[in-house]
Write a protein that holds these residues in place. Structure first.
Motif, PDB file in Angstrom:
ATOM      1  N   UNK A  25       0.851  -1.070   0.046  1.00 28.66           N
ATOM      2  CA  UNK A  25       0.097  -0.165   0.036  1.00 28.66           C
ATOM      3  C   UNK A  25       0.920   1.255   0.117  1.00 28.66           C
ATOM      4  N   UNK A  26       0.213   2.330  -0.443  1.00 29.60           N
ATOM      5  CA  UNK A  26       0.682   3.733  -0.401  1.00 29.60           C
ATOM      6  C   UNK A  26       0.083   4.686   0.488  1.00 29.60           C
ATOM      7  N   UNK A  42      -3.679   4.175  -0.681  1.00 27.44           N
ATOM      8  CA  UNK A  42      -4.095   3.396  -1.666  1.00 27.44           C
ATOM      9  C   UNK A  42      -3.573   2.017  -1.474  1.00 27.44           C
ATOM     10  N   UNK A  43      -4.244   1.184  -1.801  1.00 27.74           N
ATOM     11  CA  UNK A  43      -3.980  -0.391  -1.895  1.00 27.74           C
ATOM     12  C   UNK A  43      -5.007  -1.053  -2.971  1.00 27.74           C
ATOM     13  N   UNK A  44      -4.791  -2.433  -2.837  1.00 25.95           N
ATOM     14  CA  UNK A  44      -5.721  -3.233  -3.855  1.00 25.95           C
ATOM     15  C   UNK A  44      -7.003  -3.072  -2.940  1.00 25.95           C
ATOM     16  N   UNK A  45      -8.033  -3.294  -3.816  1.00 24.59           N
ATOM     17  CA  UNK A  45      -9.371  -3.614  -3.171  1.00 24.59           C
ATOM     18  C   UNK A  45      -9.461  -4.824  -2.318  1.00 24.59           C
ATOM     19  N   UNK A  46      -8.622  -6.126  -2.899  1.00 22.56           N
ATOM     20  CA  UNK A  46      -8.563  -7.124  -2.209  1.00 22.56           C
ATOM     21  C   UNK A  46      -7.979  -7.128  -0.848  1.00 22.56           C
ATOM     22  N   UNK A 101      -7.938   0.744  -4.735  1.00 20.33           N
ATOM     23  CA  UNK A 101      -8.906   1.366  -3.939  1.00 20.33           C
ATOM     24  C   UNK A 101      -8.035   2.610  -3.239  1.00 20.33           C
ATOM     25  N   UNK A 102      -8.753   3.836  -3.024  1.00 22.43           N
ATOM     26  CA  UNK A 102      -8.052   4.733  -2.395  1.00 22.43           C
ATOM     27  C   UNK A 102      -9.237   5.325  -1.481  1.00 22.43           C
ATOM     28  N   UNK A 103      -8.277   5.713  -0.081  1.00 22.69           N
ATOM     29  CA  UNK A 103      -9.253   6.596   0.913  1.00 22.69           C
ATOM     30  C   UNK A 103      -8.348   7.917   1.135  1.00 22.69           C
TER      31      UNK A 103
END
Length: 158
Positions: A25-26, A42-46, A101-103
């Motif tokens: 993740x970043x 940000x990371x993968x949805x999984x 996916x990002x938050x």
């Protein structure tokens, strides 16, 4: 022969690529004007699905909106910014769903008198061999980067 060798080289090097891997993740922490900061994770949805599944097993989501709510609740309780041991509110977050996916949390208030800030990314601790790359962008300063993983308990001193 030349084409076969080129194909082999491309396949060899592409095997090490981890685009959207669930173990990576970043976080980007960016200083804005008036002592406000933005944080984007940000990371993968999984990866996020796995975390939500673990932490909300008794109340599984049934809609994307419920997933977003549970994800924000999880991130809000596990990703921490501290100054002198005191937690700083992340405020309201916004989830952007996708393969990646990002938050985003905007308008985080970090006192300008803070000499050190601690960031703890407990949001992904449950994912085996997870690594977070943290980028810090301060106004008028050089950009810095940190690696957060199990070895440093997903913590950076900024």
């Amino acid at each position: 022969m030349k084409n076969a060798f080129l194909l082999f080289v491309l396949l060899w090097f592409s095997s090490g690529v981890n685009a959207h891997g669930f173990d990576y993740s970043v976080i980007v922490l960016t200083e804005k004007e008036n002592n406000t900061w933005n944080l984007h994770l940000t990371s993968s949805l999984d990866a996020f699905r796995k975390e939500v599944k673990i932490h909300f097993a008794n109340n599984p989501y049934t809609t994307p909106e419920e997933f977003n709510e549970q994800l924000l609740k999880h991130i809000g309780s596990t990703l921490q910014i501290k100054v002198k041991g005191k937690g700083i509110s992340l405020g309201d977050g916004k989830v952007t769903l996708g393969h990646e996916t990002s938050i985003a949390f905007e308008q985080i208030q970090i006192p300008n008198t803070a000499k050190a800030v601690q960031l703890i990314n407990g949001a992904v601790k449950d994912i085996y061999r997870h690594t977070t790359k943290l980028f810090v962008h301060r106004l008028g300063k050089d950009k810095k980067s940190y690696i957060l993983n199990k070895a440093n308990d997903f913590t950076a001193e900024i």
